[in-house]
Every structure is written in structure tokens, then in C-alpha cells.
Enzyme design. Structure first.
Site, PDB file in Angstrom:
ATOM      1  N   ARG A 104      28.019  47.063 -27.474  1.00 33.58           N
ATOM      2  CA  ARG A 104      27.795  46.200 -26.322  1.00 33.58           C
ATOM      3  C   ARG A 104      27.470  44.783 -26.758  1.00 33.58           C
ATOM      4  NH1 ARG A 104      23.528  48.933 -22.637  1.00 33.58           N
ATOM      5  NH2 ARG A 104      22.179  48.284 -24.314  1.00 33.58           N
ATOM      6  N   TYR A 105      26.727  44.652 -27.845  1.00 32.31           N
ATOM      7  CA  TYR A 105      26.376  43.334 -28.369  1.00 32.31           C
ATOM      8  C   TYR A 105      27.370  42.977 -29.473  1.00 32.31           C
ATOM      9  CZ  TYR A 105      21.915  44.471 -26.165  1.00 32.31           C
ATOM     10  OH  TYR A 105      20.954  44.821 -25.272  1.00 32.31           O
ATOM     11  N   ARG A 108      26.192  44.382 -33.340  1.00 30.37           N
ATOM     12  CA  ARG A 108      25.569  45.675 -33.639  1.00 30.37           C
ATOM     13  C   ARG A 108      26.090  46.763 -32.700  1.00 30.37           C
ATOM     14  NH1 ARG A 108      22.749  41.919 -31.343  1.00 30.37           N
ATOM     15  NH2 ARG A 108      21.205  42.256 -29.720  1.00 30.37           N
ATOM     16  N   CYS A 117      16.409  66.792 -30.235  1.00 33.59           N
ATOM     17  CA  CYS A 117      15.155  66.115 -30.600  1.00 33.59           C
ATOM     18  C   CYS A 117      14.108  67.193 -30.857  1.00 33.59           C
ATOM     19  CB  CYS A 117      14.653  65.239 -29.466  1.00 33.59           C
ATOM     20  SG  CYS A 117      15.816  63.959 -29.010  1.00 33.59           S
ATOM     21  N   CYS A 121      11.083  64.252 -24.551  1.00 30.30           N
ATOM     22  CA  CYS A 121      10.115  63.393 -23.847  1.00 30.30           C
ATOM     23  C   CYS A 121      10.523  63.318 -22.380  1.00 30.30           C
ATOM     24  CB  CYS A 121      10.119  62.002 -24.454  1.00 30.30           C
ATOM     25  SG  CYS A 121      10.099  62.036 -26.246  1.00 30.30           S
ATOM     26  N   CYS A 124      12.658  60.328 -21.035  1.00 33.01           N
ATOM     27  CA  CYS A 124      13.809  59.949 -21.869  1.00 33.01           C
ATOM     28  C   CYS A 124      14.928  59.260 -21.063  1.00 33.01           C
ATOM     29  CB  CYS A 124      14.380  61.203 -22.528  1.00 33.01           C
ATOM     30  SG  CYS A 124      15.793  60.836 -23.575  1.00 33.01           S
ATOM     31  N   ARG A 126      17.957  58.992 -22.094  1.00 31.59           N
ATOM     32  CA  ARG A 126      19.249  59.666 -22.320  1.00 31.59           C
ATOM     33  C   ARG A 126      19.203  61.132 -21.910  1.00 31.59           C
ATOM     34  NH1 ARG A 126      19.774  56.804 -27.844  1.00 31.59           N
ATOM     35  NH2 ARG A 126      20.270  54.727 -27.063  1.00 31.59           N
ATOM     36  N   ASP A 286      12.892  52.486 -18.193  1.00 31.85           N
ATOM     37  CA  ASP A 286      14.225  52.290 -17.602  1.00 31.85           C
ATOM     38  C   ASP A 286      14.361  52.997 -16.250  1.00 31.85           C
ATOM     39  OD1 ASP A 286      15.146  50.848 -19.817  1.00 31.85           O
ATOM     40  OD2 ASP A 286      15.668  52.677 -20.892  1.00 31.85           O
ATOM     41  N   ASP A 323      15.137  46.474 -20.525  1.00 34.24           N
ATOM     42  CA  ASP A 323      16.559  46.633 -20.833  1.00 34.24           C
ATOM     43  C   ASP A 323      17.252  46.679 -19.470  1.00 34.24           C
ATOM     44  OD1 ASP A 323      18.617  46.872 -22.617  1.00 34.24           O
ATOM     45  OD2 ASP A 323      17.766  48.601 -23.658  1.00 34.24           O
ATOM     46  N   LYS A 330      18.517  43.322 -23.294  1.00 35.24           N
ATOM     47  CA  LYS A 330      17.059  43.182 -23.156  1.00 35.24           C
ATOM     48  C   LYS A 330      16.683  41.756 -22.782  1.00 35.24           C
ATOM     49  CE  LYS A 330      15.956  46.703 -26.583  1.00 35.24           C
ATOM     50  NZ  LYS A 330      17.355  46.936 -26.991  1.00 35.24           N
TER      51      LYS A 330
HETATM   52  S1  SF4 Z   1      12.910  59.575 -25.967  1.00 33.63           S
HETATM   53 FE1  SF4 Z   1      14.689  60.938 -25.647  1.00 33.63          FE
HETATM   54  S2  SF4 Z   1      15.991  60.604 -27.430  1.00 33.63           S
HETATM   55 FE2  SF4 Z   1      13.945  59.801 -27.938  1.00 33.63          FE
HETATM   56  S3  SF4 Z   1      12.877  61.501 -28.941  1.00 33.63           S
HETATM   57 FE3  SF4 Z   1      12.340  61.590 -26.798  1.00 33.63          FE
HETATM   58  S4  SF4 Z   1      13.835  62.982 -25.882  1.00 33.63           S
HETATM   59 FE4  SF4 Z   1      14.644  62.376 -27.866  1.00 33.63          FE
END
Ligand code: SF4
Length: 368
Positions: A104-105, A108, A117, A121, A124, A126, A286, A323, A330
Site C-alpha cells: 500500500r505504501y 514497504r 497466533c 486477542c 484483533c 485481522r 481500528d 490507521d 496512519k
Molecule cells: S492482535 Fe491478532 S494477529 Fe496480533 S497476536 Fe493478537 S490475534 Fe494474533
């Protein structure tokens, strides 16, 4: 806690094989509330529960407001959706020239190497794909990504991401780093991983020896709360810095009820620096579906941030950023310091609220 006496406790593979995936296993670490039990059952199909025994051992067994519990045990609020919530708020799938790479940039590109993972989390960004094995890039797709980096000379930095790229085997990590290092226009490699926080035993001496071969490596990890700076995490960072010759930075997310106070963030920043980690970004949460209960209003975020600046050494202060939803990149979220702009001077408010006037660099014409 007695579970720490398990003979394989320090083995990262044992930690992953024994990942907590249901309420029954979690109940051997903590006393779950009725609300937590109900949320685990109702959110199961949306985003998997996954917690390493190590991360669970950091939990307060009785306090449902424990910051470790709040980050890893679902709340019923995850089922609330607003018009603004998105599956992919940063439009990462839209800017994908080859599968698994977001470019996108200009200089990078992000490379997603794994959907796995150590801990899932609850906030998250994603979660549309993380924890779901379907669509995990395969070896052929890794080759396509490498071919893309080879032919795209504007890419000066590759960011290994996921999921967690350190979920891969050491042979794969070694191979990926050596391939990237063989591309002359790639200047630096960055690794985004939460394993120093959620699975510090993954930072083995053999992994550090691999990193050491590919200096310089920049590793960006993700501590959100001082409670995560355990002796194990400290030792993992020490191995990375001393044996891996890795520069370690940290990005946190500003999270309601977890770290939304300047005192908690100050404590976190001091602890990170004492471990050899530079605080890098403090992210506004986000606009991803089912996380609005974590989001701190930006105005309050700025006030919290203002209480850090000036009170703590500059090297301990991350940059507070959002973001932009839609893939805009960002932007810094800075408190207002400029009070007035005059012809030849500007007036600024310092961290204590006092006003100071400085030259703004415009030159007065001497002939006038
Ligand atoms: S924020 Fe999402 S991608 Fe990052 S460690 Fe936690 S679950 Fe995994």
C-alpha cells in the site's frame, strides 16, 4: 501457580499443543464468571478462543477485570455491530498484488505468513482470517510473494506478519530471511510478533542465532499492559537483544478498561525501556467488527497522551496514531500545542500549560 510446575512448561511447542480452547480448560486456571461462560459459548463461531497456558497463568483467578482476561476472554459485546464496523477496516485485501502480500505504501510491503497466533486477542484487526486455517499461504504462494518482491524495486522493507510469523518452524523462518536478504533492494526486514508477550518461550536461543545471521532485523512486538512484562518476557527480550542482535520496538493498542490511563501507560513505557524495548506506536483501536467496546474516544486518548509527553523521557513515548479506515494509512493524533500564529512568531502551550513565544522563521525585511 502449580500448573507452572509442568515439566514441559518452558517448551513452546508444548504450550501450543496445550492451548486453551474451551471454558473447561480455562476453568483449571481461573474462576469464570457466568458472563464469561456465556460469551465464550456465544462467540465461538465468530472468533476462536485460544490462550496459551503461560498467558493464562498471568491472569488474576478471581478478578474479571484483570487486563489479561479482558484481552483474551470474549465478552458478549463482540456480538454488537455498528454501521461503521468493517471486516477489513484497513483494506488490506484490496491492496494485494499477490496472495498474502499487502503493498500500500511506496517503499514497504506486509507479508502474511501464518494465520496462527499463540493467543487470539479479542480486539484483533485481522480476526476475519486469523485463527482460520483456510487460506493460509502455502509454499507456492510464498514463492510468488518472493518473486513479487524481487521484481518490485520500490519495496525497500518487508514486514513479516500474520497471524504470527514466529508460529512457523525455524527452518522456514531461516529460509524466508535468507531469500529476502538475497534481494539487493531490500534494505531492512521487520517482524511483527506477539510471541514475546504471549509465548516468550518461543524466543529460543536457536531462533536468536538465526536472527543474528540476518542483521539488521527490527522486531515489533505488542505489550499492552505492565502485567505482561513478566520475568519470562524480560528474559525473551534479553535473548533477542543480546543473542539475536535484534532491535525491539513495541506497539500497543489503546484499550478501554485495560490501559486507558496515563499512569498505566507510563508504567508500561518505563518497564519496556528497562527491558530494552523502544515504545513505537500507541494505536487507536481500528473499526473492526465486534471490538467497539475496546475503543477509547479519540479526545480522551489525546488527553491521556498529553499527560505522557513532558512527564516522561522522550524515548519512552510512542506516537499515538490512527490507521485510517479504508486504507488511508496512519495519521498522528496529537494534542494541540500551537495556540497562535503571528507574522514573525508563534505561541505554544507546553506540557504544563504555560505559554511560550518563539520565532517562526519568517524573516522581517531589513529595508522596512
Ligand atoms: S492482535 Fe491478532 S494477529 Fe496480533 S497476536 Fe493478537 S490475534 Fe494474533
Amino acid at each position: 501457580m502449580s500448573v507452572r510446575l509442568e515439566k514441559d512448561w518452558q517448551n513452546w511447542k508444548w504450550q501450543l499443543q496445550n492451548k486453551i480452547r474451551n471454558k473447561e480448560s480455562l476453568e483449571s486456571y481461573i474462576q469464570l464468571s457466568d458472563a464469561e461462560i456465556s460469551a465464550i459459548e456465544k462467540t465461538d463461531s465468530l472468533f476462536e478462543l485460544g490462550i496459551t497456558p503461560y498467558y493464562a497463568s498471568l491472569m488474576d483467578p478471581l478478578d474479571t477485570n484483570c487486563p489479561i482476561r479482558l484481552q483474551s476472554i470474549p465478552k458478549i459485546d463482540e456480538l454488537k455491530f455498528s454501521d461503521r464496523d468493517k471486516q477489513d477496516p484497513l483494506a488490506e485485501e484490496q491492496y494485494m498484488p499477490v496472495k498474502g502480500v499487502t503493498h500500500r505504501y511506496p517503499d514497504r510491503a506486509l507479508w502474511y505468513l501464518s494465520h496462527t497466533c499463540a493467543v487470539y486477542c479479542r480486539f484483533c484487526t485481522r480476526k476475519r482470517k486469523v485463527s482460520k486455517p483456510m487460506g493460509t499461504p502455502n509454499r507456492n504462494e510464498w514463492q510468488s510473494a518472493l518473486d513479487y518482491f524481487r521484481r518490485t524495486e520500490s519495496v525497500r522493507e518487508v514486514i513479516l506478519s500474520g497471524g504470527d510469523p514466529l508460529s512457523l518452524s525455524e527452518d522456514h523462518i531461516d529460509w524466508i530471511l535468507s531469500e529476502l536478504k538475497s534481494i539487493p533492494h531490500i534494505n531492512q526486514i521487520r517482524i511483527h510478533t506477539r510471541h514475546p508477550v504471549t509465548l516468550p518461550m518461543r524466543i529460543t536461543e536457536s531462533l536468536c542465532r538465526i536472527f543474528n545471521k540476518y542483521f539488521p532485523i527490527f522486531l515489533v512486538t505488542h505489550f499492552n499492559h505492565p502485567k505482561e512484562c513478566s520475568p519470562e518476557a524480560r528474559e525473551a527480550i534479553s535473548r533477542l537483544v543480546k543473542q539475536g542482535a535484534v532491535s525491539v520496538l513495541n506497539q500497543s493498542v489503546l484499550l478501554e478498561g485495560i490501559n486507558d490511563s496515563s499512569e498505566i501507560l507510563k508504567d508500561l513505557n518505563y518497564r519496556l525501556l528497562s527491558m530494552g524495548v523502544k515504545p513505537y506506536y500507541l494505536h487507536q483501536c481500528d473499526e473492526v467488527f465486534g471490538v467497539s467496546h475496546f475503543r477509547v474516544p479519540i479526545q480522551r486518548g489525546k488527553e491521556i497522551y498529553q499527560n505522557l509527553r513532558g512527564q516522561q523521557s522522550g524515548i519512552s513515548i510512542p506516537l499515538y496514531v490512527a490507521d485510517l479506515t479504508g486504507g488511508g494509512g496512519k495519521v498522528p493524533l496529537l494534542p494541540e500545542y500551537e495556540v497562535e500564529t503571528k507574522e514573525f512568531t508563534n505561541i505554544y502551550r507546553n506540557y504544563k500549560g504555560d505559554l511560550y513565544e518563539i520565532s517562526n522563521g519568517n524573516q522581517q525585511n531589513e529595508a522596512e
